[in-house]
Enzyme design. Structure first.
Site, PDB file in Angstrom:
ATOM      1  N   HIS A 265      40.067  39.889  25.726  1.00 40.83           N
ATOM      2  CA  HIS A 265      40.750  38.782  25.060  1.00 40.83           C
ATOM      3  C   HIS A 265      41.961  39.328  24.322  1.00 40.83           C
ATOM      4  CE1 HIS A 265      37.191  36.635  26.110  1.00 40.83           C
ATOM      5  NE2 HIS A 265      36.436  37.478  25.422  1.00 40.83           N
TER       6      HIS A 265
ATOM      7  N   ARG B 185      29.003  37.593  33.675  1.00 36.04           N
ATOM      8  CA  ARG B 185      30.317  37.211  33.131  1.00 36.04           C
ATOM      9  C   ARG B 185      31.174  38.444  33.313  1.00 36.04           C
ATOM     10  NH1 ARG B 185      34.778  36.139  32.275  1.00 36.04           N
ATOM     11  NH2 ARG B 185      35.711  35.244  30.404  1.00 36.04           N
TER      12      ARG B 185
ATOM     13  N   GLU C 189      35.525  38.928  19.621  1.00 37.37           N
ATOM     14  CA  GLU C 189      34.385  38.127  20.081  1.00 37.37           C
ATOM     15  C   GLU C 189      33.132  38.511  19.312  1.00 37.37           C
ATOM     16  OE1 GLU C 189      33.877  37.669  24.342  1.00 37.37           O
ATOM     17  OE2 GLU C 189      31.733  38.068  24.173  1.00 37.37           O
TER      18      GLU C 189
ATOM     19  N   HIS D  22      34.988  44.090  28.260  1.00 34.46           N
ATOM     20  CA  HIS D  22      33.538  43.903  28.215  1.00 34.46           C
ATOM     21  C   HIS D  22      33.036  43.040  29.368  1.00 34.46           C
ATOM     22  CE1 HIS D  22      35.399  40.757  25.673  1.00 34.46           C
ATOM     23  NE2 HIS D  22      34.458  39.951  26.144  1.00 34.46           N
TER      24      HIS D  22
ATOM     25  N   HIS E 163      36.291  41.610  31.441  1.00 31.79           N
ATOM     26  CA  HIS E 163      37.459  40.890  30.933  1.00 31.79           C
ATOM     27  C   HIS E 163      37.745  41.349  29.513  1.00 31.79           C
ATOM     28  CE1 HIS E 163      34.127  38.593  29.204  1.00 31.79           C
ATOM     29  NE2 HIS E 163      34.972  38.132  28.286  1.00 31.79           N
TER      30      HIS E 163
ATOM     31  N   GLU F 114      38.166  30.322  26.235  1.00 33.93           N
ATOM     32  CA  GLU F 114      37.339  31.135  27.123  1.00 33.93           C
ATOM     33  C   GLU F 114      37.815  30.994  28.563  1.00 33.93           C
ATOM     34  OE1 GLU F 114      35.151  33.380  26.846  1.00 33.93           O
ATOM     35  OE2 GLU F 114      34.115  33.365  28.777  1.00 33.93           O
TER      36      GLU F 114
HETATM   37 MN    MN Z   1      34.522  37.794  26.215  1.00 34.95          MN
END
Ligand code: MN
Ligand code: MN
Length: 365
Positions: free
Chosen positions: A80, A75, A85, A124, A78, A147
């Protein structure tokens, strides 16, 4: 923190998303959401499905995403903009990197029962380590979080002029031409090497507060009808805006009637079946049956309780959008009031109340 979704007209949602319709009747919103049945966002390296106020209108304060990553599935880097989170690893192992505002980067491995917390905006990544798939629940302190609209490294580079990328990252023109043209979201690659037990000094600038907490390793609070593990900012200082808990209810047990003055409660059934009842004032209450993979939601201040009506243990993940855990239990409240007052309140005689609990029960068999 959200306002109650039904009847509290004093607070608008924290983002530009539409407000949930105010009820014109006594109708209540749905308190159950079948997350396990939602469409999958599918990539070669993993999957994601989400519950947010967009598809689960009552959940204005908290959103969740169930994600899987194959070994090496990444993943991507990125952040937010509008949510912290919190995560609980259900199965498998993964590695996260998280970079904070002090220039510190924590790189740590996570396994079943581990929790992470990334403050809003911290950059992260998450990568599956294998063997087998890693499965984890991500929970966000904003019901309007998605998301599928996060701030991704690859997306930003794709939106940035080549000469700016070249100056910033010192990449050649040929390399820049090969950069992804759109958000990668989940990449695939080799499983990373094991972390050194003792990182050589200078290789990793450790943050002041760790982002990892081993919830399943915590000694539980035990009751005849079940047990509870809880992680608030008290146990896990970085987790300033969220609290999580693992609750096990034995068959027939009830997590007693209670409410949370300072937080919404988001529930995910890990195993077994739970019956949740929400009391919404004004003669309104609703009961929902939650099976494995379902999400339940009790808005801030709303009375609620959980029963295990099945014949096997029920295990629930509970997440609250406050780092301070607060609750008021009905039994403790009632036990603290004079019997005569209670008798008057319920239009009974005092001797009818002889068996009332003398203190908070929390979980009853
Ligand atoms: Mn995240
Ligand atoms: Mn609760």
């Amino acid at each position: 923190m959200s306002s109650g979704p039904t009847g509290a007209a004093d607070a608008a949602p924290s983002s530009g998303a539409p407000a949930a319709a105010e009820p014109t009747t006594n109708a209540l919103p749905a308190f159950r959401f079948p997350l396990g049945e939602q469409p999958l966002r599918l990539a070669e390296g993993g999957t994601a499905r989400e519950a947010s106020a967009a598809n689960f209108p009552v959940s204005q304060g908290i959103a969740g995403v169930l994600m899987t990553l194959v070994p090496g599935g990444l993943r991507e880097l990125h952040w937010h903009a509008n949510a912290a989170e919190w995560a609980y690893v259900i199965a498998g192992r993964c590695r996260v990197t998280v970079y904070d505002t002090q220039g510190a980067c924590e790189i740590a491995d996570f396994g079943p029962g581990d929790v992470w917390y990334f403050p809003r905006g911290h950059g992260h990544s998450i990568q599956g380590l294998g063997p087998g798939e890693c499965k984890f629940m991500l929970v966000f302190d904003n019901g309007y979080f998605s998301e599928f609209a996060t701030f991704s490294f690859s997306d930003w580079l794709a939106q940035t002029p080549a000469e700016v990328v070249a100056k910033t990252l010192r990449l050649s023109e040929a390399t820049i031409a090969r950069l992804p043209k759109q958000e990668v979201y989940i990449a695939t690659g080799p499983v990373p090497e094991p972390l050194p037990d003792d990182p050589p000094s200078g290789s990793q600038h450790a943050p002041a507060l760790t982002h990892r907490y081993r919830l399943l390793a915590q000694a539980p609070r035990s009751f005849a009808g079940g047990e509870l593990r809880i992680v608030s900012a008290k146990e896990f200082p970085i987790s300033a805006t969220m609290t999580g808990a693992l609750l096990t209810l034995k068959p027939g047990a009830i997590r007693e009637l209670h409410w949370h003055p300072n937080a919404d409660e988001w529930q995910y059934v890990l195993e077994g079946n739970a019956r949740m009842t929400v009391f919404a004032s004004s003669g309104r209450a609703e009961t929902v049956e939650l099976g494995a993979g379902d999400v339940g939601y009790a808005p801030q201040g709303y009375g609620h309780y959980l029963e295990n009506a099945g014949d096997s243990d029920c295990r629930l993940l509970l997440v609250f959008n406050s780092g301070e855990y607060q609750e008021i239990g009905l039994s403790g409240w009632i036990a603290s009031n004079p019997r005569r007052l209670l008798a008057t309140n319920l239009e009974l005689a005092e001797q009818d109340l002889a068996e009332l609990p003398a203190s908070e029960t929390f979980i009853v068999e």
